[in-house]
Design a protein around this motif. Structure first.
Motif, PDB file in Angstrom:
ATOM      1  N   GLY A 102       0.928  -1.264   0.236  1.00 54.06           N
ATOM      2  CA  GLY A 102       0.271  -0.113   0.003  1.00 54.06           C
ATOM      3  C   GLY A 102       0.858   1.150   0.080  1.00 54.06           C
ATOM      4  O   GLY A 102       2.245   1.074  -0.256  1.00 54.06           O
ATOM      5  N   GLN A 103       0.325   2.379   0.417  1.00 50.25           N
ATOM      6  CA  GLN A 103       0.906   3.556   0.201  1.00 50.25           C
ATOM      7  C   GLN A 103       1.017   4.056   1.864  1.00 50.25           C
ATOM      8  O   GLN A 103       0.386   3.811   2.543  1.00 50.25           O
ATOM      9  CB  GLN A 103       0.270   4.901  -0.438  1.00 50.25           C
ATOM     10  CG  GLN A 103       0.105   4.347  -1.876  1.00 50.25           C
ATOM     11  CD  GLN A 103      -0.581   5.617  -2.704  1.00 50.25           C
ATOM     12  OE1 GLN A 103      -1.163   6.461  -2.152  1.00 50.25           O
ATOM     13  NE2 GLN A 103      -0.500   5.329  -3.859  1.00 50.25           N
ATOM     14  N   ALA A 104       2.162   5.023   2.035  1.00 53.10           N
ATOM     15  CA  ALA A 104       2.774   5.513   3.303  1.00 53.10           C
ATOM     16  C   ALA A 104       3.400   6.654   3.219  1.00 53.10           C
ATOM     17  O   ALA A 104       3.850   6.834   1.923  1.00 53.10           O
ATOM     18  CB  ALA A 104       3.360   4.485   3.923  1.00 53.10           C
ATOM     19  N   SER A 105       3.996   7.278   4.076  1.00 50.16           N
ATOM     20  CA  SER A 105       4.722   8.208   3.958  1.00 50.16           C
ATOM     21  C   SER A 105       5.901   8.138   4.948  1.00 50.16           C
ATOM     22  O   SER A 105       5.847   7.737   6.059  1.00 50.16           O
ATOM     23  CB  SER A 105       4.096   9.726   4.400  1.00 50.16           C
ATOM     24  OG  SER A 105       3.588   9.803   5.565  1.00 50.16           O
ATOM     25  N   ILE A 106       7.149   8.687   4.536  1.00 46.92           N
ATOM     26  CA  ILE A 106       8.072   8.544   5.219  1.00 46.92           C
ATOM     27  C   ILE A 106       8.842  10.116   5.455  1.00 46.92           C
ATOM     28  O   ILE A 106       9.062  10.619   4.212  1.00 46.92           O
ATOM     29  CB  ILE A 106       9.351   7.600   4.611  1.00 46.92           C
ATOM     30  CG1 ILE A 106       8.732   6.073   4.636  1.00 46.92           C
ATOM     31  CG2 ILE A 106      10.525   7.491   5.570  1.00 46.92           C
ATOM     32  CD1 ILE A 106       9.700   4.809   4.123  1.00 46.92           C
ATOM     33  N   GLY A 107       9.052  10.608   6.552  1.00 48.46           N
ATOM     34  CA  GLY A 107       9.356  12.089   6.343  1.00 48.46           C
ATOM     35  C   GLY A 107       8.501  12.751   5.725  1.00 48.46           C
ATOM     36  O   GLY A 107       9.075  13.847   5.220  1.00 48.46           O
ATOM     37  N   LEU A 133       5.683  10.737   0.122  1.00 50.93           N
ATOM     38  CA  LEU A 133       4.695   9.714  -0.218  1.00 50.93           C
ATOM     39  C   LEU A 133       5.728   8.411  -0.828  1.00 50.93           C
ATOM     40  O   LEU A 133       6.650   8.719  -1.820  1.00 50.93           O
ATOM     41  CB  LEU A 133       3.670  10.092  -1.208  1.00 50.93           C
ATOM     42  CG  LEU A 133       2.656   8.884  -1.590  1.00 50.93           C
ATOM     43  CD1 LEU A 133       1.866   8.685  -0.393  1.00 50.93           C
ATOM     44  CD2 LEU A 133       1.661   9.826  -2.476  1.00 50.93           C
ATOM     45  N   VAL A 134       5.529   7.202  -0.372  1.00 52.65           N
ATOM     46  CA  VAL A 134       6.222   6.186  -0.925  1.00 52.65           C
ATOM     47  C   VAL A 134       5.229   4.953  -1.212  1.00 52.65           C
ATOM     48  O   VAL A 134       4.082   5.049  -0.313  1.00 52.65           O
ATOM     49  CB  VAL A 134       7.292   5.663   0.099  1.00 52.65           C
ATOM     50  CG1 VAL A 134       8.252   6.936   0.186  1.00 52.65           C
ATOM     51  CG2 VAL A 134       6.701   5.064   1.515  1.00 52.65           C
ATOM     52  N   PHE A 135       5.577   3.915  -1.891  1.00 54.22           N
ATOM     53  CA  PHE A 135       4.844   2.481  -1.955  1.00 54.22           C
ATOM     54  C   PHE A 135       5.730   1.642  -0.939  1.00 54.22           C
ATOM     55  O   PHE A 135       6.748   1.543  -1.238  1.00 54.22           O
ATOM     56  CB  PHE A 135       4.806   2.380  -3.414  1.00 54.22           C
ATOM     57  CG  PHE A 135       3.711   1.409  -3.896  1.00 54.22           C
ATOM     58  CD1 PHE A 135       2.406   2.050  -3.988  1.00 54.22           C
ATOM     59  CD2 PHE A 135       3.731   0.126  -3.693  1.00 54.22           C
ATOM     60  CE1 PHE A 135       1.361   1.148  -4.422  1.00 54.22           C
ATOM     61  CE2 PHE A 135       2.588  -0.624  -3.949  1.00 54.22           C
ATOM     62  CZ  PHE A 135       1.558  -0.102  -4.406  1.00 54.22           C
ATOM     63  N   VAL A 136       4.850   0.906  -0.365  1.00 56.05           N
ATOM     64  CA  VAL A 136       5.667  -0.132   0.531  1.00 56.05           C
ATOM     65  C   VAL A 136       5.167  -1.822   0.062  1.00 56.05           C
ATOM     66  O   VAL A 136       3.806  -1.781  -0.144  1.00 56.05           O
ATOM     67  CB  VAL A 136       4.986   0.099   1.829  1.00 56.05           C
ATOM     68  CG1 VAL A 136       5.668  -0.965   2.763  1.00 56.05           C
ATOM     69  CG2 VAL A 136       5.429   1.327   2.418  1.00 56.05           C
ATOM     70  N   VAL A 137       6.124  -2.402  -0.072  1.00 53.75           N
ATOM     71  CA  VAL A 137       5.514  -3.953  -0.414  1.00 53.75           C
ATOM     72  C   VAL A 137       6.574  -4.925   0.727  1.00 53.75           C
ATOM     73  O   VAL A 137       7.707  -4.708   0.731  1.00 53.75           O
ATOM     74  CB  VAL A 137       6.053  -4.246  -1.918  1.00 53.75           C
ATOM     75  CG1 VAL A 137       5.701  -5.886  -2.145  1.00 53.75           C
ATOM     76  CG2 VAL A 137       5.675  -3.366  -2.832  1.00 53.75           C
ATOM     77  N   ALA A 138       5.592  -5.346   1.451  1.00 54.94           N
ATOM     78  CA  ALA A 138       6.322  -6.295   2.323  1.00 54.94           C
ATOM     79  C   ALA A 138       5.999  -7.680   2.581  1.00 54.94           C
ATOM     80  O   ALA A 138       4.781  -7.943   2.632  1.00 54.94           O
ATOM     81  CB  ALA A 138       6.148  -5.613   3.988  1.00 54.94           C
ATOM     82  N   GLN A 139       6.865  -8.640   2.622  1.00 52.31           N
ATOM     83  CA  GLN A 139       6.669 -10.066   3.008  1.00 52.31           C
ATOM     84  C   GLN A 139       6.313 -10.225   4.142  1.00 52.31           C
ATOM     85  O   GLN A 139       6.855  -9.704   5.143  1.00 52.31           O
ATOM     86  CB  GLN A 139       7.805 -10.883   2.564  1.00 52.31           C
ATOM     87  CG  GLN A 139       8.226 -10.996   1.056  1.00 52.31           C
ATOM     88  CD  GLN A 139       9.160 -11.921   0.754  1.00 52.31           C
ATOM     89  OE1 GLN A 139      10.439 -11.455   0.895  1.00 52.31           O
ATOM     90  NE2 GLN A 139       9.032 -12.987   0.047  1.00 52.31           N
ATOM     91  N   ASN A 140       5.441 -10.972   4.660  1.00 48.18           N
ATOM     92  CA  ASN A 140       4.862 -11.403   5.809  1.00 48.18           C
ATOM     93  C   ASN A 140       5.389 -12.715   6.449  1.00 48.18           C
ATOM     94  O   ASN A 140       4.798 -13.922   5.916  1.00 48.18           O
ATOM     95  CB  ASN A 140       3.411 -11.231   6.007  1.00 48.18           C
ATOM     96  CG  ASN A 140       3.003 -11.637   7.652  1.00 48.18           C
ATOM     97  OD1 ASN A 140       3.628 -11.685   8.471  1.00 48.18           O
ATOM     98  ND2 ASN A 140       1.551 -11.581   7.547  1.00 48.18           N
TER      99      ASN A 140
END
Length: 261
Positions: free
Chosen positions: A53-58, A61-68
């Motif tokens: 999904g999308q998030a922000s860092i500092g 806006l960035v896109f985040v892809v994470a393995q669980n």
């Protein structure tokens, strides 16, 4: 159970299953900034093994892809690969910086030949774009996921990270190596080999990635107040790093591959 109750139950299960990886993401992204997409992709197992999904860092806006890794013990399967590739394509289509969080112990052997096709699709999804790709190895990045990490612009590892293209246990046996996987294939070795860009503490990930993004996107800032003719300190005998620091804006220099070569 009606549809409304079924959806509520699935949302509850999804929240419980993804709590660990989302807690990790909170060390990287701005507080309460993550907006998840495609929560219920395919069946429940496939949907929970990758979150994106999308998030922000500092504030960026960035896109985040994470393995669980809580699902299938971090083992790659066809559905996980499909969701991973879909996430990559959406990220590139939106032209956003992408942060990948990898944690995989390899592939599920029962997938058979389909697993090879899955890995091929993941590696093919690592396209060249005009936006930075940042990879964070949360736990293990083994097999083809280590190859995927090498295709990213920046690779972060923590003291608990392990990265190896081949199985650490098999390599240890073949080479008669003594030590655990972290000692043999952890952040220290990968940093010295040039496979890892930065080694940072888990609690410092967010601040470091934020500073990296600030530096990457500072090009073109207003220079009207810049001190263009500032005097440098003594540079005779100074190291190359010290010279760069003197030439750079205050606290703006970020050294990459500090332990390599």
């Amino acid at each position: 159970m009606d549809r409304k109750e079924l959806l509520a139950e699935r949302q509850k299960q999804h929240k419980q299953c993804t709590k660990s990886i989302k807690d990790f993401l909170n060390n990287v992204i701005d507080d309460q900034s993550f907006v998840e997409s495609n929560e219920f992709f395919a069946n429940e197992t496939g949907g929970k093994s990758v979150i994106w999904g999308q998030a922000s860092i500092g504030g960026k806006l960035v896109f985040v892809v994470a393995q669980n890794s809580e699902v299938t013990q971090g083992g790659m399967n066809k559905q996980q690969a499909e969701k991973f590739v879909k996430a990559c394509n959406v990220a590139y289509d939106n032209n956003l910086p992408t942060v990948f969080v990898l944690d995989s112990c390899g592939g599920k052997i029962e997938e058979g030949v389909a697993l090879l096709d899955s890995y091929a699709s993941i590696l093919a999804s690592a396209k060249e774009t005009n936006q930075p790709s940042i990879c964070i190895v949360k736990g293990n990045a083994l097999g083809s996921m280590a190859l995927f990490a090498s295709l990213c612009d920046f690779v972060y590892m923590t003291e608990d990270s392990v990265m190896s293209i081949n199985s650490p246990s098999v390599l240890s046996a073949q080479e008669n190596l003594v030590g655990n996987a972290n000692a043999l294939f952890g952040a220290k070795l990968q940093s010295e080999n040039g496979a890892c860009t930065f080694v940072v503490k888990k609690e410092e990930l967010g601040a470091h990635v934020s500073k990296l993004l600030d530096t990457l996107y500072s090009v073109g800032d207003d220079l009207s107040d810049a001190e263009l003719n500032k005097a440098l300190g003594k540079i005779e005998g100074a190291s190359a790093k010290d010279k760069i620091i003197q030439l750079s804006d205050k606290d703006s220099f970020i050294e990459c591959y500090a332990d390599y070569a």
